[in-house]
Scaffold this motif. Structure first.
Motif, mmCIF file in Angstrom:
data_model
loop_
_atom_site.group_PDB
_atom_site.id
_atom_site.type_symbol
_atom_site.label_atom_id
_atom_site.label_comp_id
_atom_site.label_asym_id
_atom_site.label_seq_id
_atom_site.Cartn_x
_atom_site.Cartn_y
_atom_site.Cartn_z
ATOM 1 N N LYS A 108 0.830 -1.204 0.000
ATOM 2 C CA LYS A 108 0.000 0.000 0.000
ATOM 3 C C LYS A 108 0.863 1.253 0.000
ATOM 4 O O LYS A 108 0.571 2.214 -0.689
ATOM 5 C CB LYS A 108 -0.934 -0.011 1.197
ATOM 6 C CG LYS A 108 -1.955 -1.098 1.035
ATOM 7 C CD LYS A 108 -3.201 -0.889 1.851
ATOM 8 C CE LYS A 108 -4.218 -1.938 1.432
ATOM 9 N NZ LYS A 108 -5.379 -2.028 2.260
ATOM 10 N N GLU A 109 1.910 1.189 0.793
ATOM 11 C CA GLU A 109 2.851 2.310 0.826
ATOM 12 C C GLU A 109 3.383 2.573 -0.568
ATOM 13 O O GLU A 109 3.410 3.702 -1.035
ATOM 14 C CB GLU A 109 4.016 1.969 1.752
ATOM 15 C CG GLU A 109 3.671 2.089 3.209
ATOM 16 C CD GLU A 109 3.976 3.475 3.756
ATOM 17 O OE1 GLU A 109 5.156 3.726 4.079
ATOM 18 O OE2 GLU A 109 3.048 4.299 3.841
ATOM 19 N N ALA A 110 3.821 1.491 -1.212
ATOM 20 C CA ALA A 110 4.412 1.610 -2.540
ATOM 21 C C ALA A 110 3.412 2.209 -3.524
ATOM 22 O O ALA A 110 3.752 3.076 -4.331
ATOM 23 C CB ALA A 110 4.884 0.250 -3.021
ATOM 24 N N GLN A 111 2.193 1.724 -3.404
ATOM 25 C CA GLN A 111 1.156 2.232 -4.310
ATOM 26 C C GLN A 111 0.922 3.712 -4.079
ATOM 27 O O GLN A 111 0.775 4.480 -5.011
ATOM 28 C CB GLN A 111 -0.147 1.467 -4.091
ATOM 29 C CG GLN A 111 -0.228 0.221 -4.952
ATOM 30 C CD GLN A 111 -1.420 -0.639 -4.583
ATOM 31 O OE1 GLN A 111 -2.246 -0.238 -3.757
ATOM 32 N NE2 GLN A 111 -1.495 -1.815 -5.169
ATOM 33 N N GLU A 112 0.930 4.077 -2.832
ATOM 34 C CA GLU A 112 0.669 5.478 -2.536
ATOM 35 C C GLU A 112 1.799 6.372 -3.009
ATOM 36 O O GLU A 112 1.600 7.508 -3.379
ATOM 37 C CB GLU A 112 0.409 5.651 -1.043
ATOM 38 C CG GLU A 112 -1.070 5.562 -0.754
ATOM 39 C CD GLU A 112 -1.374 5.465 0.720
ATOM 40 O OE1 GLU A 112 -0.648 6.060 1.529
ATOM 41 O OE2 GLU A 112 -2.346 4.773 1.060
ATOM 42 N N LYS A 113 3.001 5.833 -2.964
ATOM 43 C CA LYS A 113 4.138 6.610 -3.438
ATOM 44 C C LYS A 113 4.081 6.794 -4.942
ATOM 45 O O LYS A 113 4.416 7.840 -5.464
ATOM 46 C CB LYS A 113 5.442 5.936 -3.023
ATOM 47 C CG LYS A 113 5.894 6.413 -1.654
ATOM 48 C CD LYS A 113 7.227 5.827 -1.295
ATOM 49 C CE LYS A 113 7.517 6.045 0.188
ATOM 50 N NZ LYS A 113 8.330 4.994 0.751
#
Length: 253
Positions: A108-113
DNA sequence: AAAAGGTTCAACCGCATCCAA
DNA sequence: CTTGGATGCGGTTGAACCTTT
């Protein structure tokens, strides 16, 4: 040597019941022994995993609380992928669970980045803020048990754990339990479970259990342990002690 | 309603470590 | 000290479930 076929894949409820029974007989250490003696066509490893990750009655179910999530992130930044170490600080959570959570979290972090941050004011700032990235915020709609009913894993597991409480607290890694939250809730639940709930487990499966190769495996010696060893496994003060003694005399006739 | 895509989580695998013989 | 079996740990996979189109 004829290698006995080893079962793999998802566990059936019946296997679970059997495993719980034997773990309560012999403790949660000698997995190869338990695997053999129980008649489960599983490896000791597989039995251990099933117990640790799913059947262990001290386990919490359902989503991580925001507090837990914060703790995971915090501890991961400190220790890296030391999942079991992190898990010890989160009573009721397994390393597997935390590992899975972390993967989800990272994705999710990666997606948000990747996605450019929308300048929405409702999106509370800092990327390091756990709550902003926390999956729980999005997903709390899902009930812990879809049907809302308490199944075997919620019932029997906890009840048996209640019975083994003394024993397991001894072996528990104190530094984790000492964090002093939520385990209290678990013990609370446990203390509230009436003792009778234990009975159906054995009542329903005694035949299968009697049919288990344990009786071939240790024809006489098995119950020889009962006085001394059973005191170790189920201290006298432990309600399961009497059940165990009863059971052993029942089985041995 | 159905298909496609995404997510979750139980379980497996291989390696590391521990410990008794 | 060495060895072999048991156990623990972390990484990975795949099936089931959920959501979106």
């Amino acid at each position: 040597m004829v290698q006995e076929e080893i079962r793999k894949g998802p566990w059936t409820e019946h296997e679970d019941v059997q495993l719980v029974f034997y773990v309560n007989l012999f403790g949660d250490r000698r997995w190869d022994f338990i695997a053999k003696v129980s008649g489960l066509k599983r490896t000791g490893k597989s039995c251990r995993l099933r117990w640790v990750n799913y059947l262990h009655p001290g386990l919490k179910r359902g989503k991580m609380t925001p507090h837990e999530e914060r703790l995971v992130v915090e501890l991961h930044s400190k220790w890296g992928n030391r999942w079991s170490k992190i898990a010890r600080k989160l009573p009721g959570r397994t390393d597997n669970e935390i590992k899975n959570y972390w993967r989800t979290y990272m994705r999710k972090e990666a997606q948000e980045k990747k996605r450019p941050m929308p300048p929405s004011p409702s999106y509370s700032n800092c990327s390091s803020s756990i709550s902003s990235a926390s999956p729980s915020l999005a997903a709390d709609s899902k009930p812990i048990m879809e049907t809302g009913e308490r199944n075997f894993y919620d019932n029997v597991g906890l009840d048996i754990y209640a019975v083994n409480k003394n024993k397991s607290t001894e072996t528990h890694d104190c530094d984790g339990a000492a964090e002093g939250y939520s385990m209290d809730e678990i013990w609370n639940d446990i203390d509230c479970s009436p003792e009778e709930n234990i009975k159906p487990l054995f009542g329903g499966f005694s035949e299968e259990i009697l049919a288990s190769p344990i009786w071939d495996y240790c024809p006489d010696s098995l119950w020889m342990m009962d006085q001394e060893d059973s005191n170790m496994i189920f201290p006298r003060s432990d309600p399961f002690h009497s059940l165990f003694v009863q059971g052993s005399t029942h089985f041995t006739g």
